[in-house]
Design a protein around this motif. Sequence first.
Motif, mmCIF file in Angstrom:
data_model
loop_
_atom_site.group_PDB
_atom_site.id
_atom_site.type_symbol
_atom_site.label_atom_id
_atom_site.label_comp_id
_atom_site.label_asym_id
_atom_site.label_seq_id
_atom_site.Cartn_x
_atom_site.Cartn_y
_atom_site.Cartn_z
ATOM 1 N N LEU A 98 44.933 66.899 39.511
ATOM 2 C CA LEU A 98 45.278 65.650 38.838
ATOM 3 C C LEU A 98 44.239 65.273 37.795
ATOM 4 C CD1 LEU A 98 46.672 63.417 41.736
ATOM 5 C CD2 LEU A 98 47.750 65.273 40.464
ATOM 6 N N ASP A 101 44.851 67.649 34.923
ATOM 7 C CA ASP A 101 46.096 67.348 34.214
ATOM 8 C C ASP A 101 45.953 66.098 33.360
ATOM 9 O OD1 ASP A 101 49.132 67.820 33.938
ATOM 10 O OD2 ASP A 101 49.049 65.739 34.603
ATOM 11 N N SER A 102 45.311 65.077 33.905
ATOM 12 C CA SER A 102 45.177 63.815 33.171
ATOM 13 C C SER A 102 44.120 63.886 32.082
ATOM 14 C CB SER A 102 44.822 62.672 34.139
ATOM 15 O OG SER A 102 43.575 62.909 34.763
ATOM 16 N N TYR A 176 50.500 59.207 39.661
ATOM 17 C CA TYR A 176 51.052 60.499 40.060
ATOM 18 C C TYR A 176 51.998 60.350 41.242
ATOM 19 C CZ TYR A 176 48.264 63.093 36.751
ATOM 20 O OH TYR A 176 47.749 63.595 35.580
ATOM 21 N N PRO A 184 52.764 67.394 41.619
ATOM 22 C CA PRO A 184 52.848 65.975 41.255
ATOM 23 C C PRO A 184 53.020 65.794 39.750
ATOM 24 C CG PRO A 184 51.056 66.351 42.802
ATOM 25 C CD PRO A 184 51.540 67.706 42.377
ATOM 26 N N LYS A 185 53.791 64.785 39.372
ATOM 27 C CA LYS A 185 54.011 64.475 37.965
ATOM 28 C C LYS A 185 53.347 63.137 37.653
ATOM 29 C CE LYS A 185 58.563 64.861 38.196
ATOM 30 N NZ LYS A 185 58.837 65.495 39.481
ATOM 31 N N GLY A 186 52.692 63.063 36.508
ATOM 32 C CA GLY A 186 52.024 61.839 36.095
ATOM 33 C C GLY A 186 52.995 60.914 35.382
ATOM 34 N N TYR A 379 56.660 61.815 31.529
ATOM 35 C CA TYR A 379 55.730 62.451 32.458
ATOM 36 C C TYR A 379 54.590 63.045 31.632
ATOM 37 C CZ TYR A 379 59.321 62.099 36.077
ATOM 38 O OH TYR A 379 60.243 61.627 36.970
#
Length: 532
Positions: A98, A101-102, A176, A184-186, A379
């Motif tokens: 996460l 990804d972020s 998320y 997981p999708k943000g 997303y």
Amino acid sequence: MHQINLSPAVAVDRWARISGDTTAVWYEDIPVNYGRFAADVRSLADVLAHGGVRAGDRVAWLGRNSELLLRTALAAAHLGAIFVPLNFRLTPPELAALLRDSGTHTLLAEAEYTAALAAVLPSLPVRRHLLVDTDLRAPSPAKAPAPWQHLSTAAVPEQGRPPATVRPDDAALIIYTSGTTGRPKGVVLTYGNLWWHDVATTAVIESRLRDTALVLAPMFHVAGLTGFTLGTLVHGGTVVVRRAFDAQQALTDLAAHRAVNVIAVPAMFSAIARSPGFAEADLCSLRTALVGGAPVPSQLVRDYAARGLTLQQAWGLTETAPLAACLPAELVDTHPDSVGYPLPYTEIKLVDPATGREVTEPAVPAELLVRGPNVFREYWNDPEATRLAKDEAGWFRSGDIGQRDEGGLLYIVDRRKDVIISGGENVYPAEIERVLAEYPGVREVAVLGAPHPVWEETPVVVLCQDGPGKATLQELRGFAGDRLARYKLPTAVHHLPKLPRGGSGKVDKSALRDWLRTAMQGAKTAADGDAG
């Protein structure tokens, strides 16, 4: 045209000027008034900016519910940055995914979670690591391990920086999803999403300026952060925050703080109802108690009604910020199983997931699609997932199966991914769960699909039951036989002391499926051994 600034940091600053002595946050019995709270938000914004945070950068939080969590969210808003609350229950590899990804710029974390991250931090793009040492409820070591810096040592001279002007479509939060159907999708929620959600929610509940809200859900979850929490601060009210949910403490807080608004999952309301003193507690101030996130047993609604309290079902997802529908309080007695009508400015339609045809007939299950200014922007870093979830007209595919009655009230049938296909018939676990929740002594119930040699899948029940006796399969089938078709009746029953739950308080059916698969394999191995 003049741009209206929708930032919640602007609202908090305003309340500090006109009502600075009013309590903004009660955190673990410590009151913080708006004057102090707003000043601390500005100070933290200065700390973040001094470390390089700019508009659009991501600021992540790893820790439990706290006043500092709220302060961090508002400090990010003050700069036009994006707040990313992380689920502290995740494993280090999950958290690393996460953070990567972020593209988190600055991470604030409580000490109990930093050691687990030590192995993964060097591979992450995080540029600044601030260790919380200013919260007595979150102890920190005297010396911060590399690469962490104590938050208390990061203070800078006050800059007098005004809140950033944000546009409605600017990202405010990345929250998320649980990732039970994949990674997981943000979910990107904008300032416009939050503002319209607040407008729509306060239009259908009895909301007033300076109300008090009790926060029960973890604030890395959308219901905990945006359900009533940020909206209450925008309206000059008081939020009561505990680091973790405790049913007895929640009952005490409802009475002591004369809480007006609360939102929680059924398991939390059930635990409060079972707490000593529930029948006598003074809860007369509680005007709005919203329940959702899982099937709501009718008995739970009746238990609160016996106390003169109205549990209103609501429905929504992280992607709808979170509410999309709510049952009016005056309909709870006559339609306790309904989630009500769409919120103002929100459209909901039902579509056959197989054909794409809009379903307008009553009592026909179909997928719920939502459109409105509260629906998420995208997303994060996942245009393909966004394309699959939202069409060009702005309709979001919720993945939930619902139906309408003849009066237009909505009922949630189940999650599309949880539907059991038995002999060609759709079986909805939530329908069975609602029935079996009323079996004497049942505290928790979950229904899953299990492989069957003839019917492909059949329903299997996992029960948590109070009392010495455990319900047999025959007893459960007999109890439900008058209310459920034969193909919906369970074919096996398992007993557990408690059901696994995710961070939001919902039953973790993915973990439960893994447990059931192992249990069934063990039973098969034992049976094969006996046969040999």
